[in-house]
Motif scaffolding. Structure first.
Motif, PDB file in Angstrom:
ATOM      1  N   GLU A 482      50.092  42.492  41.252  1.00  0.00           N
ATOM      2  CA  GLU A 482      49.907  43.492  42.297  1.00  0.00           C
ATOM      3  C   GLU A 482      50.715  44.754  42.005  1.00  0.00           C
ATOM      4  OE1 GLU A 482      50.722  41.633  46.102  1.00  0.00           O
ATOM      5  OE2 GLU A 482      49.605  39.849  45.503  1.00  0.00           O
ATOM      6  N   GLU A 484      51.703  45.797  39.080  1.00  0.00           N
ATOM      7  CA  GLU A 484      51.104  46.455  37.915  1.00  0.00           C
ATOM      8  C   GLU A 484      49.872  47.254  38.299  1.00  0.00           C
ATOM      9  OE1 GLU A 484      50.556  43.112  35.360  1.00  0.00           O
ATOM     10  OE2 GLU A 484      52.568  43.265  34.474  1.00  0.00           O
ATOM     11  N   ALA A 485      49.109  46.752  39.285  1.00  0.00           N
ATOM     12  CA  ALA A 485      47.945  47.495  39.751  1.00  0.00           C
ATOM     13  C   ALA A 485      48.370  48.796  40.431  1.00  0.00           C
ATOM     14  CB  ALA A 485      47.129  46.635  40.713  1.00  0.00           C
ATOM     15  N   GLY A 491      46.714  50.611  44.520  1.00  0.00           N
ATOM     16  CA  GLY A 491      46.765  49.449  45.392  1.00  0.00           C
ATOM     17  C   GLY A 491      46.561  49.851  46.833  1.00  0.00           C
ATOM     18  N   GLY A 662      39.841  50.639  39.770  1.00  0.00           N
ATOM     19  CA  GLY A 662      40.925  49.672  39.592  1.00  0.00           C
ATOM     20  C   GLY A 662      41.708  49.367  40.844  1.00  0.00           C
ATOM     21  N   LYS A 664      43.253  47.520  43.829  1.00  0.00           N
ATOM     22  CA  LYS A 664      43.537  46.113  44.120  1.00  0.00           C
ATOM     23  C   LYS A 664      44.371  46.021  45.404  1.00  0.00           C
ATOM     24  CE  LYS A 664      41.802  44.610  40.178  1.00  0.00           C
ATOM     25  NZ  LYS A 664      40.521  43.843  40.145  1.00  0.00           N
TER      26      LYS A 664
END
Length: 813
Positions: A482, A484-485, A491, A662, A664
């Protein structure tokens, strides 16, 4: 009704806590105080209490309170000239697991800083303290030399004697039957006549809910049935005690959930069983008008396992004849901590009630309550016991379920990643179903269910998997992904429950400027604001958004809802309007380098070039959204505030637009890691009244050019004298464990500070600690050590800048 008495303070309830409050008020110089008891002193839970006086607690503030009690009781008899049957026997607290020994090491470290020398024993050392013990399956024990037991009636009467000597008044057999606020004082109705008082205190123990109703207050509490068993004289114990010249230490087998205490030449066995039993919890089981000096019928079947286990642990117990069973009522709040502090929503009223462990906490509770009344604040930050931590959603069923859960897990370890299951689902986000479908594992924040982390396929989401101290739990790799996202793309965090208050009226800006230490933002901008008390200590942190010259939106933590509302209302100037908007709005955090691109793809009708710390109103999916350009994660980002009815549509639009970029979901565990890397403080951890604004490293939020703001004089004096300790960021060469709250910082064998937050930072790959360090050591590169579960780990003080994005280039992008 004729006037019977008048006083500055009237305390309702004559148990140990009420009498201690009376004693401490009188000792503070408030002589004109009265205590009203419906029966005789100690008639409630106090008279049947076992009388144990531990100092052990995993809570810093409650340990402070219990430590103070033990110290007070040691000298009370002599101080007031009253006989006191107080046995300081020490205690042995048994451990059956590595995790339990780690808890002991943590508490030992906390105790050391508070001036107590606790000792962790190896299995082979335990019998030297307690010779009758079976130790074959133990991992160790905690020895507390300050523990013991006291006669509750003598303690209460001793405090009463001291209160009377100082001029206080006690009126027995004087129940309070009504209460009326005149605008300047309380008028209490009693059979003896009216009692007028400037302040009132509800210290009515397990009757606190009934007393609370007189003031229009629904007290969050329930009542448990608790039994302890008294065993007659055992010859072998009598021989040992006479030869040793003292009693056995108090034994607690916390993993088996009972205590065993020498009572004269026999034993007192007190289990906390699960399943357990609530009393007066159903319509067909109402609380009687008067239960003074009464007990419930014996109910030993549910204790059978505990009795057998205790006899196996201390075989000597089998030789004792069961003499008596005490089965009495004990009150519980939903989290097991008492209520001490201002009565929410009621003027000039306080609570000092619902004590599960009233004997060991009574002395400290009286001190804390007296400080609340006489000074308006307490020496120690006591949020753990503040009545305002409960905000009104805690109905009867919730209180019963949580009270039973706390009782049945009274000695349980409170692991940092474990969420207790009872009383859940009380407040759900408008997108709760969507978040749950993505694998969210939830935890409650003021009743609001928020995602802690997102489980992936194959992750163990059982409660057992969360009950560990180390970073081997299933959440750790999930949280890493999470973070890293958020770092690499974007995020989204669903964040329901922000507390929000709109301040308007002519002069609102002038008033608000006097309440905060720093500057007000310009119209269209927002910023952090810190509220200090008169001593310069940190009361709270709020985000302040300015909409017009005299119109502001104040946003604060979900858990601070009642606390911050009370603070604002208490000081609000006449003519100003403060309107709560908490329930009308929800929020998502959208953050990461792709956040702008996600909002553009969602066709957001807003100017996305506006700078950091700006705010505006836009539209997403045709719904109005207030966008605040801030991010607690320390990346480019916005808070998306939408009305509850619009939130699902906004979430769906952002999720659809962000998928190809990307996007998340992430949870509160990831947010904690991200904010610690940025050095962002958390309320009632890093930000509390245990520290001043200057100690908290918040000097940049002080506007010394202002001639007036609350706490200015105290902060100016501290600044002139020099700050003794100050906020620091440490990088710690830790092992597999994050440092717990209040972990001790050491330098050359001496405690020099404490950590208020600690976590592994996934962007930096470092274990980071935030905390308070002695000023002369608070220098970049300074080597210190941090104690983590009894082991010292090297650490270094960092520059006075966040470890992640120290120049704020990413957040300003």
């Amino acid at each position: 009704m004729t006037e019977f008495a008048s006083a500055r303070v009237a305390i309702i309830g004559g148990g140990v806590v009420g009498v201690s409050a009376l004693y401490h008020l009188a000792q503070a110089g408030w002589k004109d105080v009265i205590l009203l008891e419906k029966n005789e002193l100690t008639a409630g839970s106090t008279w049947h209490a076992a009388g144990n006086v531990p100092t052990f607690s995993s809570s810093w503030s409650i340990m402070n309170m219990q430590r103070y009690s033990a110290g007070l009781y040691r000298g009370l008899g002599e101080a007031v000239g009253y006989p006191m049957n107080y046995h300081v026997t020490g205690s042995v607290r048994l451990g059956h697991s590595r995790e339990r020994l780690m808890e002991f090491q943590r508490v030992k470290g906390m105790g050391r800083v508070q001036g107590m020398d606790l000792e962790v024993l190896a299995p082979e050392e335990i019998r030297s303290r307690y010779p009758f013990l079976e130790t074959h399956d133990l991992t160790g024990a905690l020895y507390d030399p300050y523990d013991g037991d006291i006669d509750p009636a003598q303690l209460t009467q001793g405090l009463a004697a001291g209160a009377r000597q100082a001029g206080a008044r006690i009126e027995r057999f004087c129940p309070v039957t009504g209460a009326r606020w005149t605008g300047s004082e309380w008028v209490l109705s009693t059979p003896k006549g009216e009692v007028r008082a400037e302040y009132v205190v509800n210290a009515a123990g397990y009757y606190a809910a009934e007393v609370g109703r007189l003031f229009g207050r629904r007290v969050p509490m329930m009542v448990m049935s608790h039994q302890y068993l008294l065993f007659d004289t055992i010859p072998e114990l009598e021989v040992w005690s006479r030869e040793a010249g003292h009693k056995l230490p108090l034994l607690r087998d916390v993993d088996s959930s009972y205590y065993l205490r020498q009572e004269k030449m026999g034993f007192n066995l007190g289990p906390y069983e699960n399943p357990c039993r609530a009393h007066w919890a159903a319509p067909d089981d109402p609380m009687p008008d008067d239960f003074s000096f009464q007990l419930f019928p014996d109910d030993l079947e549910r204790l059978e396992w505990h009795i057998s286990d205790a006899m196996a642990r201390v075989p000597l117990l089998e030789k004792g004849r069961l003499q008596k069973v005490i089965n009495g009522p004990i009150p519980y709040t939903p989290d097991g901590n008492p209520l001490i502090g201002p009565m929410p929503g009621v003027p000039n009223a306080f609570e000092a009630c619902v004590f599960t462990f009233g004997i060991c906490q009574g002395g400290g509770a009286g001190k804390v309550l007296a400080e609340w009344v006489t000074e308006g604040a307490t020496e120690w930050d006591m949020w753990s016991c503040d009545p305002r931590r409960f905000t009104g959603f805690e109905d009867h069923d919730y209180c019963v379920a949580k009270g039973k859960e706390v009782y049945g897990n009274e000695y349980a370890i409170h692991f940092p990643h474990h969420a207790w299951p009872e009383g859940r689902g009380r407040k759900l986000s408008p997108v709760h179903d969507r978040v749950a479908a993505l694998g969210a594992q939830f935890g409650p924040y003021n009743g609001w269910e928020r995602a802690l982390w997102y489980a992936r396929e194959g992750d163990d989401t059982s409660g057992a998997a969360q009950r560990v101290w180390d970073r081997e739990g299933p959440w750790f790799p999930a949280v890493k992904a999470e973070c890293e996202a958020v770092q690499g793309a974007c995020g989204i965090l669903d964040l329901p429950g922000f507390s929000r208050y709109r301040l308007t009226g002519a002069g609102a800006a002038e008033w608000l400027a006097r309440q905060i230490t720093g500057k007000l933002p310009a119209v269209g901008r927002l910023g952090l604001a810190y509220f200090a008390d008169d001593k310069g200590r940190i009361v709270t942190e709020m985000s302040v958004a300015r909409f017009a010259a005299d119109e502001f939106l104040l946003i604060t933590a979900a858990t601070a809802q009642a606390h911050d509302r009370a603070w604002l209302e208490r000081h609000l100037a006449p003519g100003l309007s403060l309107t709560e908007e908490t329930d009308a709005w929800s929020c998502q955090i959208l953050t990461g380098p792709q956040a702008r691109a996600v909002l553009e793809a969602a066709a957001t009708e807003a100017d996305l070039t506006l700078p950091w710390l700006s705010h505006q109103t836009g539209r997403i999916a045709g719904r109005e959204v207030w966008l605040a350009r801030v991010s607690f994660a320390g990346e480019l980002g916005w808070e998306l505030h939408s009305r509850v009815a619009d939130t699902a549509a906004v979430w769906d639009a952002v999720a659809a637009a962000g998928g190809p970029l990307g996007l998340k979901p992430f949870g509160m565990f990831a947010l904690n890691s991200l904010r610690i890397e940025k050095g962002y403080r958390a309320w009632k951890g890093d930000l509390s009244t245990d520290y001043t604004v200057l100690q908290g490293g918040l000097g940049r939020f002080i506007d010394w050019a202002k001639p007036e703001f609350r706490g200015r004089a105290a902060l100016a004096a501290e600044n002139q004298a020099g700050v003794r300790k100050r906020f620091a960021t440490l990088v710690i060469e830790a092992g597999a464990y994050d440092p717990p709250y209040m972990a001790t910082i050491w330098h050359r064998g001496e405690p020099v500070g404490e950590l208020t937050s600690g976590c592994f930072g996934h962007r930096t790959g470092k274990v980071i600690g935030l905390g308070m360090l002695r000023a002369d050591l608070n220098l970049p590169g300074q080597a210190v050590e941090v104690e983590i579960f009894g082991e010292l780990f090297p650490a270094r003080v960092q520059e006075d800048a966040p470890l992640w994005d120290p120049k704020n280039e990413r957040i300003r992008a």
